[in-house]
Design a protein around this motif. Structure first.
Motif, mmCIF file in Angstrom:
data_model
loop_
_atom_site.group_PDB
_atom_site.id
_atom_site.type_symbol
_atom_site.label_atom_id
_atom_site.label_comp_id
_atom_site.label_asym_id
_atom_site.label_seq_id
_atom_site.Cartn_x
_atom_site.Cartn_y
_atom_site.Cartn_z
ATOM 1 N N PRO A 195 55.172 43.218 34.728
ATOM 2 C CA PRO A 195 53.715 43.309 34.793
ATOM 3 C C PRO A 195 53.153 42.986 36.175
ATOM 4 N N LEU A 196 53.738 42.010 36.855
ATOM 5 C CA LEU A 196 53.192 41.598 38.145
ATOM 6 C C LEU A 196 53.354 42.666 39.224
ATOM 7 N N LEU A 197 54.480 43.370 39.200
ATOM 8 C CA LEU A 197 54.781 44.309 40.280
ATOM 9 C C LEU A 197 54.617 45.787 39.905
ATOM 10 N N VAL A 198 54.514 46.079 38.610
ATOM 11 C CA VAL A 198 54.380 47.478 38.190
ATOM 12 C C VAL A 198 53.049 47.708 37.478
ATOM 13 N N MET A 199 52.868 47.051 36.342
ATOM 14 C CA MET A 199 51.694 47.363 35.519
ATOM 15 C C MET A 199 50.377 46.926 36.152
ATOM 16 N N GLN A 200 50.301 45.703 36.632
ATOM 17 C CA GLN A 200 49.032 45.239 37.191
ATOM 18 C C GLN A 200 48.594 46.072 38.387
ATOM 19 N N PRO A 201 49.487 46.381 39.328
ATOM 20 C CA PRO A 201 49.053 47.270 40.414
ATOM 21 C C PRO A 201 48.640 48.662 39.907
ATOM 22 N N ALA A 202 49.384 49.185 38.928
ATOM 23 C CA ALA A 202 49.067 50.515 38.399
ATOM 24 C C ALA A 202 47.738 50.529 37.653
ATOM 25 N N PHE A 203 47.356 49.403 37.091
ATOM 26 C CA PHE A 203 46.089 49.297 36.352
ATOM 27 C C PHE A 203 44.905 49.028 37.275
ATOM 28 N N GLY A 204 45.170 48.815 38.572
ATOM 29 C CA GLY A 204 44.100 48.545 39.521
ATOM 30 C C GLY A 204 43.833 47.067 39.723
ATOM 31 N N MET A 205 44.728 46.225 39.236
ATOM 32 C CA MET A 205 44.550 44.773 39.339
ATOM 33 C C MET A 205 45.199 44.199 40.599
ATOM 34 N N GLY A 206 45.930 45.019 41.338
ATOM 35 C CA GLY A 206 46.628 44.555 42.522
ATOM 36 C C GLY A 206 47.972 43.946 42.169
ATOM 37 N N ILE A 207 48.798 43.736 43.182
ATOM 38 C CA ILE A 207 50.093 43.096 42.975
ATOM 39 C C ILE A 207 49.855 41.677 42.498
ATOM 40 N N ALA A 208 50.523 41.327 41.416
ATOM 41 C CA ALA A 208 50.406 39.986 40.817
ATOM 42 C C ALA A 208 48.944 39.620 40.566
ATOM 43 N N ALA A 209 48.190 40.596 40.096
ATOM 44 C CA ALA A 209 46.786 40.384 39.702
ATOM 45 C C ALA A 209 45.904 39.897 40.849
ATOM 46 N N ALA A 210 46.263 40.222 42.083
ATOM 47 C CA ALA A 210 45.525 39.738 43.246
ATOM 48 C C ALA A 210 44.060 40.144 43.253
ATOM 49 N N ARG A 211 43.713 41.248 42.593
ATOM 50 C CA ARG A 211 42.331 41.733 42.593
ATOM 51 C C ARG A 211 41.529 41.272 41.374
ATOM 52 N N THR A 212 42.062 40.336 40.621
ATOM 53 C CA THR A 212 41.329 39.839 39.451
ATOM 54 C C THR A 212 40.502 38.622 39.840
ATOM 55 N N ALA A 213 39.603 38.229 38.955
ATOM 56 C CA ALA A 213 38.734 37.081 39.235
ATOM 57 C C ALA A 213 39.522 35.781 39.348
ATOM 58 N N ASN A 214 40.599 35.652 38.584
ATOM 59 C CA ASN A 214 41.400 34.429 38.613
ATOM 60 C C ASN A 214 42.880 34.797 38.577
ATOM 61 N N PRO A 215 43.442 35.231 39.712
ATOM 62 C CA PRO A 215 44.833 35.677 39.751
ATOM 63 C C PRO A 215 45.827 34.622 39.256
ATOM 64 N N ARG A 216 45.600 33.379 39.612
ATOM 65 C CA ARG A 216 46.531 32.315 39.208
ATOM 66 C C ARG A 216 46.613 32.203 37.687
ATOM 67 N N GLN A 217 45.473 32.309 37.030
ATOM 68 C CA GLN A 217 45.446 32.228 35.569
ATOM 69 C C GLN A 217 46.158 33.432 34.935
ATOM 70 N N VAL A 218 45.931 34.613 35.481
ATOM 71 C CA VAL A 218 46.587 35.819 34.966
ATOM 72 C C VAL A 218 48.095 35.707 35.138
#
Length: 162
Positions: free
Chosen positions: A114-137
């Motif tokens: 999820p961190l390296l494939v799905m989240q970037p593909a979903f627009g969330m960035g690598i390791a959820a970097a583009r989310t409001a709270n990446p650490r929590q994700v």
């Protein structure tokens, strides 16, 4: 791979995946924490047939017919694939005397998907970097995948008992 091995992989993968689904349900009902909408996974897969593998925001992408069923089926197929890979790595004898640590380690390693494939593909960035709270994700993803590993162990314990 024998028919027995295939059945073992199915039991391990489905059992471990079911375990994380129960966890997600409990987390949502008891703590109000939303879980992944597998329709979005199906939407992502559905757009792949048109050559689209990455989205700016998967939730804004056009819906795909049958996306929820497709997403749930893929979720369980990935669980089976991970279980098969795990058994290839640890060997079938592990099933006779399952131990927790290899399963937990494998579960932790699967969080890369999820961190390296799905989240970037979903627009969330690598390791959820583009989310409001990446650490929590990231933490939620790690806990979920550790629980997948624990589910592999528990399913193997059930298999060993029978």
């Amino acid at each position: 791979m024998t028919v027995e091995n295939i059945m073992q992989v199915i039991i391990l993968g489905a059992g471990a995946t079911l375990g994380i689904d129960v966890w997600a349900l409990l987390r949502r009902r008891l703590l109000g924490v939303p879980s992944l909408d597998y329709a979005l996974v199906g939407r992502w897969l559905g757009h792949m047939r048109h050559g689209r593998f990455r989205h700016g925001a998967i939730g804004k992408a056009p819906a795909v017919a049958g996306e929820r069923a497709l997403g749930w089926a893929f979720h369980y197929l990935i669980g089976l694939a991970f279980a098969g890979l795990f058994l290839l790595l640890v060997g079938a004898p592990w099933l006779q005397r399952p131990t927790l640590w290899p399963a937990l380690l494998f579960g932790a390693l699967t969080v890369a998907a999820p961190l390296l494939v799905m989240q970037p593909a979903f627009g969330m960035g690598i390791a959820a970097a583009r989310t409001a709270n990446p650490r929590q994700v990231r933490l939620r993803a790690l806990v979920t995948h550790l629980l997948f590993g624990a589910g592999l162990y528990l399913a193997a314990m059930l298999l060993a008992a029978f």
